[in-house]
Design a protein around this motif. Structure first.
Motif, PDB file in Angstrom:
ATOM      1  N   ALA A  54      57.487  51.320 -69.875  1.00 10.13           N
ATOM      2  CA  ALA A  54      57.788  52.510 -69.073  1.00 10.13           C
ATOM      3  C   ALA A  54      59.052  53.195 -69.585  1.00 10.13           C
ATOM      4  O   ALA A  54      60.052  52.535 -69.863  1.00 10.13           O
ATOM      5  CB  ALA A  54      57.951  52.121 -67.610  1.00 10.13           C
ATOM      6  N   TYR A  55      58.977  54.502 -69.738  1.00  8.79           N
ATOM      7  CA  TYR A  55      60.098  55.360 -70.138  1.00  8.79           C
ATOM      8  C   TYR A  55      60.728  54.941 -71.456  1.00  8.79           C
ATOM      9  O   TYR A  55      61.923  55.078 -71.666  1.00  8.79           O
ATOM     10  CB  TYR A  55      61.139  55.443 -69.017  1.00  8.79           C
ATOM     11  CG  TYR A  55      60.524  55.914 -67.726  1.00  8.79           C
ATOM     12  CD1 TYR A  55      60.209  57.250 -67.543  1.00  8.79           C
ATOM     13  CD2 TYR A  55      60.173  55.005 -66.731  1.00  8.79           C
ATOM     14  CE1 TYR A  55      59.590  57.678 -66.389  1.00  8.79           C
ATOM     15  CE2 TYR A  55      59.553  55.432 -65.560  1.00  8.79           C
ATOM     16  CZ  TYR A  55      59.263  56.768 -65.399  1.00  8.79           C
ATOM     17  OH  TYR A  55      58.651  57.189 -64.265  1.00  8.79           O
ATOM     18  N   SER A  56      59.904  54.415 -72.357  1.00 11.03           N
ATOM     19  CA  SER A  56      60.348  54.073 -73.704  1.00 11.03           C
ATOM     20  C   SER A  56      59.934  55.189 -74.648  1.00 11.03           C
ATOM     21  O   SER A  56      58.823  55.700 -74.564  1.00 11.03           O
ATOM     22  CB  SER A  56      59.708  52.754 -74.143  1.00 11.03           C
ATOM     23  OG  SER A  56      60.133  51.697 -73.315  1.00 11.03           O
ATOM     24  N   ASN A  57      60.809  55.572 -75.559  1.00 11.37           N
ATOM     25  CA  ASN A  57      60.526  56.642 -76.509  1.00 11.37           C
ATOM     26  C   ASN A  57      60.593  56.113 -77.930  1.00 11.37           C
ATOM     27  O   ASN A  57      61.450  55.285 -78.243  1.00 11.37           O
ATOM     28  CB  ASN A  57      61.540  57.784 -76.341  1.00 11.37           C
ATOM     29  CG  ASN A  57      61.550  58.343 -74.936  1.00 11.37           C
ATOM     30  OD1 ASN A  57      60.509  58.550 -74.334  1.00 11.37           O
ATOM     31  ND2 ASN A  57      62.733  58.575 -74.406  1.00 11.37           N
ATOM     32  N   GLY A  58      59.682  56.621 -78.779  1.00 13.58           N
ATOM     33  CA  GLY A  58      59.729  56.234 -80.192  1.00 13.58           C
ATOM     34  C   GLY A  58      61.048  56.655 -80.817  1.00 13.58           C
ATOM     35  O   GLY A  58      61.730  55.875 -81.466  1.00 13.58           O
ATOM     36  N   ILE A  59      61.418  57.919 -80.624  1.00 14.45           N
ATOM     37  CA  ILE A  59      62.688  58.466 -81.121  1.00 14.45           C
ATOM     38  C   ILE A  59      63.325  59.285 -80.005  1.00 14.45           C
ATOM     39  O   ILE A  59      62.664  60.121 -79.396  1.00 14.45           O
ATOM     40  CB  ILE A  59      62.476  59.371 -82.351  1.00 14.45           C
ATOM     41  CG1 ILE A  59      61.906  58.572 -83.531  1.00 14.45           C
ATOM     42  CG2 ILE A  59      63.773  60.062 -82.756  1.00 14.45           C
ATOM     43  CD1 ILE A  59      61.512  59.440 -84.720  1.00 14.45           C
ATOM     44  N   ALA A 104      54.229  54.400 -68.731  1.00 12.32           N
ATOM     45  CA  ALA A 104      54.526  55.515 -67.822  1.00 12.32           C
ATOM     46  C   ALA A 104      55.776  56.249 -68.286  1.00 12.32           C
ATOM     47  O   ALA A 104      56.822  55.638 -68.498  1.00 12.32           O
ATOM     48  CB  ALA A 104      54.732  54.997 -66.405  1.00 12.32           C
ATOM     49  N   GLY A 105      55.683  57.556 -68.473  1.00 14.09           N
ATOM     50  CA  GLY A 105      56.824  58.368 -68.859  1.00 14.09           C
ATOM     51  C   GLY A 105      57.282  58.200 -70.295  1.00 14.09           C
ATOM     52  O   GLY A 105      58.311  58.743 -70.680  1.00 14.09           O
ATOM     53  N   ALA A 106      56.534  57.469 -71.104  1.00 14.33           N
ATOM     54  CA  ALA A 106      56.916  57.242 -72.499  1.00 14.33           C
ATOM     55  C   ALA A 106      56.608  58.479 -73.342  1.00 14.33           C
ATOM     56  O   ALA A 106      55.646  59.199 -73.083  1.00 14.33           O
ATOM     57  CB  ALA A 106      56.182  56.032 -73.054  1.00 14.33           C
TER      58      ALA A 106
END
Length: 143
Positions: A54-59, A104-106
């Protein structure tokens, strides 16, 4: 490919920010200073990135200007017009590998450049400006 699991966990994260200026005395005594400008951020990624959670972004690349200080009158704790906000920095991201994010939210890529805020009050009216956003440029393969 770099893989990173976990909530609120970015594959690559870059932050550049301008400092918040200190609070000062009344405007007659010099007042408060302005926030600092954020530096520029440039990122070249030649590999794939995969994140899950959840709420993890690649960059994630953030370039935020600093907030202006607050001018105070000591005897009554009255707040006067503060300093100007600093400007956000320019951001450039080039990614040639696949970037995937699930949860979720990623998001695959999150880029934000924003100006700092102005600390002011209605008691003492003086024109101050919030910082402006920097330019944002990105290139990534379409999937």
């Amino acid at each position: 490919m770099a893989k990173k699991p976990g909530n609120y966990s970015d594959g690559i994260r870059i932050n550049t920010s301008g400092g918040r200026d200190g609070d000062g005395g009344s405007p007659n005594e010099g007042g408060a200073g302005s926030g600092g400008n954020a530096g520029a951020a440039t990122l070249y990624v030649g590999m794939g990135i995969s994140v899950s959670g959840a709420y993890s972004n690649g960059i994630t690349v953030l370039a935020a200007g600093g907030n202006g200080g607050i001018a105070l009158e000591d005897k009554d704790d009255v707040r006067y017009a503060g300093g100007n906000g600093g400007n956000g920095g320019a951001v450039v991201v080039h990614a040639s590998g696949d970037i995937t994010a699930s949860g979720a939210g990623a998001m695959g890529i999150l880029i934000n450049s924003s100006g700092g805020s102005v600390n002011t009050s209605s008691y003492y009216s003086q024109l101050r400006t919030a910082g402006s956003a920097g330019t944002v440029t990105s290139s990534a393969p379409a999937t």
